[in-house]
Design a protein around this motif. Structure first.
Motif, PDB file in Angstrom:
ATOM      1  N   GLN A   9      67.102 -40.864 -45.555  1.00 36.78           N
ATOM      2  CA  GLN A   9      67.361 -42.137 -44.895  1.00 36.78           C
ATOM      3  C   GLN A   9      66.042 -42.882 -44.665  1.00 36.78           C
ATOM      4  OE1 GLN A   9      70.252 -43.626 -44.011  1.00 36.78           O
ATOM      5  NE2 GLN A   9      71.590 -41.983 -44.657  1.00 36.78           N
ATOM      6  N   ALA A  42      75.728 -45.148 -45.362  1.00 36.29           N
ATOM      7  CA  ALA A  42      74.895 -44.850 -44.191  1.00 36.29           C
ATOM      8  C   ALA A  42      73.555 -45.555 -44.312  1.00 36.29           C
ATOM      9  CB  ALA A  42      74.693 -43.344 -44.053  1.00 36.29           C
ATOM     10  N   ASN A  46      71.870 -48.082 -41.639  1.00 39.05           N
ATOM     11  CA  ASN A  46      70.553 -47.779 -41.070  1.00 39.05           C
ATOM     12  C   ASN A  46      69.530 -48.862 -41.406  1.00 39.05           C
ATOM     13  OD1 ASN A  46      70.915 -45.483 -39.504  1.00 39.05           O
ATOM     14  ND2 ASN A  46      70.798 -44.122 -41.260  1.00 39.05           N
ATOM     15  N   ASN A  65      79.395 -39.504 -43.857  1.00 35.42           N
ATOM     16  CA  ASN A  65      78.568 -39.076 -42.720  1.00 35.42           C
ATOM     17  C   ASN A  65      78.007 -40.242 -41.922  1.00 35.42           C
ATOM     18  OD1 ASN A  65      78.883 -36.238 -43.222  1.00 35.42           O
ATOM     19  ND2 ASN A  65      77.615 -36.594 -45.038  1.00 35.42           N
ATOM     20  N   ALA A  67      78.980 -41.005 -38.991  1.00 39.06           N
ATOM     21  CA  ALA A  67      78.964 -40.629 -37.568  1.00 39.06           C
ATOM     22  C   ALA A  67      78.929 -39.113 -37.449  1.00 39.06           C
ATOM     23  CB  ALA A  67      80.168 -41.209 -36.843  1.00 39.06           C
ATOM     24  N   SER A  68      77.993 -38.517 -38.148  1.00 42.05           N
ATOM     25  CA  SER A  68      77.840 -37.064 -38.113  1.00 42.05           C
ATOM     26  C   SER A  68      76.921 -36.679 -36.960  1.00 42.05           C
ATOM     27  CB  SER A  68      77.249 -36.569 -39.442  1.00 42.05           C
ATOM     28  OG  SER A  68      75.890 -36.963 -39.540  1.00 42.05           O
ATOM     29  N   ASP A  69      76.628 -35.400 -36.861  1.00 51.73           N
ATOM     30  CA  ASP A  69      75.714 -34.913 -35.834  1.00 51.73           C
ATOM     31  C   ASP A  69      74.253 -35.003 -36.273  1.00 51.73           C
ATOM     32  OD1 ASP A  69      77.784 -34.299 -34.065  1.00 51.73           O
ATOM     33  OD2 ASP A  69      78.091 -32.342 -34.975  1.00 51.73           O
ATOM     34  N   SER A  73      72.103 -40.211 -38.425  1.00 49.05           N
ATOM     35  CA  SER A  73      73.444 -40.765 -38.580  1.00 49.05           C
ATOM     36  C   SER A  73      73.481 -42.189 -38.028  1.00 49.05           C
ATOM     37  CB  SER A  73      74.447 -39.897 -37.823  1.00 49.05           C
ATOM     38  OG  SER A  73      75.728 -40.480 -37.880  1.00 49.05           O
ATOM     39  N   SER A  75      75.689 -43.866 -36.569  1.00 48.02           N
ATOM     40  CA  SER A  75      76.333 -44.008 -35.258  1.00 48.02           C
ATOM     41  C   SER A  75      75.320 -43.860 -34.127  1.00 48.02           C
ATOM     42  CB  SER A  75      77.454 -42.991 -35.086  1.00 48.02           C
ATOM     43  OG  SER A  75      76.949 -41.670 -35.124  1.00 48.02           O
ATOM     44  N   ARG A  76      74.272 -43.094 -34.351  1.00 51.97           N
ATOM     45  CA  ARG A  76      73.238 -42.900 -33.333  1.00 51.97           C
ATOM     46  C   ARG A  76      72.340 -44.135 -33.187  1.00 51.97           C
ATOM     47  NH1 ARG A  76      72.280 -37.451 -31.842  1.00 51.97           N
ATOM     48  NH2 ARG A  76      73.644 -36.026 -32.956  1.00 51.97           N
ATOM     49  N   GLN A 100      85.105 -38.758 -37.409  1.00 48.45           N
ATOM     50  CA  GLN A 100      83.869 -39.533 -37.565  1.00 48.45           C
ATOM     51  C   GLN A 100      84.161 -41.027 -37.486  1.00 48.45           C
ATOM     52  OE1 GLN A 100      80.808 -38.952 -40.428  1.00 48.45           O
ATOM     53  NE2 GLN A 100      81.130 -36.735 -40.530  1.00 48.45           N
TER      54      GLN A 100
END
Length: 158
Positions: A9, A42, A46, A65, A67-69, A73, A75-76, A100
């Motif tokens: 990323q 993603a 980003n 992915n 909204a993965s851990d 990610s 979502s973070r 997700q």
């Protein structure tokens, strides 16, 4: 796949900055949109989080992915996104399962990001890509209409 797996990323974010500088050098200094497919979904989100002053529209189709851990990610980074976001998901997709999708929706909603997450029921991951085994002509046409309308509405251009 080894080459693809070797990208990160952070590499894409850095490359996005270089693309934006190259566009500016050519006189394209206004807002732009970005779109990503599969792992590029993603990366598009980003990039929007990293360059909120330039990227005003970010789209993802069959992105994985989101909204993965993972620490990178999208979502973070929802709070950093100022772009309008469109996410088109495959009806069944192991790389972006319903939990997700719900996590991403909540992150974007909490960050007050204007967004749409749309499920393309009946199509599989990769449906937009003509040389992919999951290609679906009707789904691909639908995605193209959604993408061009999304960019036109958001960026004010056709």
């Amino acid at each position: 796949m080894a080459m693809v797996g070797g990208t990160t990323q952070e590499m894409t974010i850095r490359d996005s900055g270089a693309f934006l500088k190259a566009l500016a050098a050519e006189g394209v200094t206004g807002t732009v949109g970005t779109v990503g497919y599969c792992m590029g979904g993603a990366r598009a989100l980003n990039a929007a989080a990293s360059y909120p002053d330039r990227i005003k529209a970010a789209a993802s189709f069959h992105g994985g992915n989101l909204a993965s851990d993972a620490p990178d990610s999208p979502s973070r980074r929802a709070a950093d996104i100022k772009a309008r976001v469109y996410v088109g998901t495959a009806g069944v997709d192991r790389s972006f399962p319903p939990e997700q999708s719900a996590r991403l929706a909540e992150a974007l909603r909490s960050a007050e990001v204007d967004h749409v997450i749309e499920n393309y029921v009946g199509v599989a991951h990769g449906w937009c890509v003509p040389d992919h085994g999951a290609y679906d002509a009707a789904g691909a046409e639908r995605h193209w209409k959604r993408l061009t309308l999304f960019f036109a509405e958001t960026l004010g251009r056709n």
